[in-house]
Design a protein around this motif. Sequence first.
Motif, short mmCIF file in Angstrom:
data_model
loop_
_atom_site.label_atom_id
_atom_site.label_comp_id
_atom_site.label_asym_id
_atom_site.label_seq_id
_atom_site.Cartn_x
_atom_site.Cartn_y
_atom_site.Cartn_z
N ASP A 3 10.54 -4.20 -6.99
CA ASP A 3 10.03 -5.61 -8.06
C ASP A 3 8.71 -4.67 -8.49
N GLN A 4 7.59 -4.84 -7.49
CA GLN A 4 6.06 -4.59 -8.09
C GLN A 4 5.58 -3.33 -8.57
N GLY A 5 6.32 -2.36 -7.52
CA GLY A 5 6.29 -0.88 -7.76
C GLY A 5 6.49 -0.64 -8.71
N TYR A 6 7.66 -0.86 -9.10
CA TYR A 6 8.47 0.21 -10.32
C TYR A 6 8.43 -1.22 -11.64
N GLY A 7 6.92 -1.74 -11.54
CA GLY A 7 6.79 -2.86 -12.41
C GLY A 7 4.65 -2.06 -12.69
N ALA A 8 3.90 -3.43 -12.37
CA ALA A 8 2.71 -3.09 -12.55
C ALA A 8 2.04 -2.47 -11.96
N PHE A 9 2.58 -1.87 -10.85
CA PHE A 9 1.85 -0.94 -9.47
C PHE A 9 2.71 0.23 -9.73
N ALA A 10 3.11 0.55 -10.89
CA ALA A 10 3.44 2.11 -10.87
C ALA A 10 2.80 2.88 -10.69
N ASP A 11 1.65 3.00 -11.13
CA ASP A 11 1.12 4.44 -11.24
C ASP A 11 0.35 4.48 -9.70
N VAL A 12 0.40 3.75 -8.30
CA VAL A 12 0.69 3.91 -7.06
C VAL A 12 1.78 4.00 -6.17
N TYR A 13 2.50 3.36 -6.69
CA TYR A 13 3.71 2.91 -5.95
C TYR A 13 4.80 4.85 -5.61
N SER A 14 4.18 5.40 -4.75
CA SER A 14 5.39 6.30 -4.46
C SER A 14 6.77 6.18 -3.96
N THR A 15 7.14 5.79 -2.63
CA THR A 15 8.56 5.79 -1.74
C THR A 15 8.24 4.34 -1.34
N GLN A 16 9.10 4.00 -0.11
CA GLN A 16 8.95 3.18 0.63
C GLN A 16 10.31 3.53 1.60
N ILE A 17 10.18 3.17 3.01
CA ILE A 17 11.52 3.60 3.79
C ILE A 17 11.12 1.66 4.97
N VAL A 18 12.13 1.40 4.84
CA VAL A 18 12.51 1.01 5.03
C VAL A 18 13.36 0.71 7.00
N ASP A 19 12.72 -0.58 7.54
CA ASP A 19 12.96 -0.21 9.45
C ASP A 19 12.21 0.79 9.50
N HIS A 20 11.23 0.99 8.92
CA HIS A 20 10.91 2.50 9.92
C HIS A 20 9.25 1.67 10.45
N PRO A 21 8.99 1.28 12.26
CA PRO A 21 10.21 0.88 12.81
C PRO A 21 10.83 -0.04 12.39
N SER A 22 12.23 -0.32 13.10
CA SER A 22 13.12 -1.74 12.32
C SER A 22 11.98 -2.75 12.44
N GLY A 23 12.37 -3.71 11.38
CA GLY A 23 11.50 -4.86 10.71
C GLY A 23 10.55 -4.20 10.12
N ARG A 24 9.90 -3.53 9.72
CA ARG A 24 8.83 -2.63 9.13
C ARG A 24 9.30 -2.07 8.04
N VAL A 25 8.09 -2.23 7.01
CA VAL A 25 8.51 -1.54 6.07
C VAL A 25 7.56 -0.43 5.26
N ALA A 26 7.15 0.87 6.36
CA ALA A 26 6.64 1.64 5.13
C ALA A 26 6.45 2.17 3.73
N LEU A 27 5.16 1.35 3.53
CA LEU A 27 4.73 1.45 2.26
C LEU A 27 4.04 2.70 1.33
N CYS A 28 4.67 4.03 0.80
CA CYS A 28 3.21 4.72 0.14
C CYS A 28 3.11 4.81 -0.99
N VAL A 29 1.65 5.08 -1.40
CA VAL A 29 1.25 4.52 -2.08
C VAL A 29 0.24 5.87 -2.03
N THR A 30 -0.62 5.69 -3.77
CA THR A 30 -1.36 6.68 -3.82
C THR A 30 -2.98 6.51 -4.25
N ASP A 31 -3.11 4.55 -3.80
CA ASP A 31 -4.14 4.74 -3.57
C ASP A 31 -3.88 3.30 -2.81
N LEU A 32 -4.72 3.22 -1.11
CA LEU A 32 -4.78 1.88 -0.71
C LEU A 32 -4.59 0.83 -1.18
#
Length: 237
Positions: A100-129
Amino acid sequence: MLRRTNRRHLRGVKAQGRPTVKGSAAAAVAAVLLTGCGKGPAASAVSDPVAPAAVVTASPSPDGTCPVTDPTAPESPPALVEGTPSNTPEAQRLSQAIGDQGYGAFADVYSTQIVDHPSGRVALCVTDLARGRLLVKAAHAADPGADPARADLYLSTYSHRVLQAAGEKLIGLKAEFPIYTVSGSHGAAVEVTTTAEGAASAEFKARLEKATGGIPVAVTKGDQPTPLLDGPMPAAR
């Protein structure tokens, strides 16, 4: 006619409103583009593989770049929701809030995400930490039930928005080889599928990269999509 998938499918492989990419499934967005077990709500709980915190598990990307998943690697057993395999509810909820945020207010940095990588976690890829941490904080503020400590931040070269714009320049491009699909993967390049001859052509790749304005294009052999029906559907009997 080139088959274009639903725009929401840009946001992940199992789009249930927002990106959900299961385990070893590709962290990709589809044609036209373009996509942690901690406790407590504090934004500081967001794990950063570049500067690991105590809650970080072994990073699948030691250099801190967005993970490239291997579709052939074994996955963790999926969670069951009413008997159906699904993403773990905790990771799925956080992914929804992040999307919801990545395609909204943070579209300038949001790249992609991987759900359950590993299980129960979300790998969030952004252009600025730093902005990425604010993204997760905003996701938690919007949905206090989404646990920010389950997010691991990674760096991507390009945002989803940038790759989407680059990919759209290739749709309908007149070239010596057909373009079957256009997508983006782990924030590093635009991915194109074509014929075996096109995949082997350095000239074709160079032409595509010129069209994207210099953004890298990975060209691989793919299967020609089934054409969409034009005109009215036949009447049911």
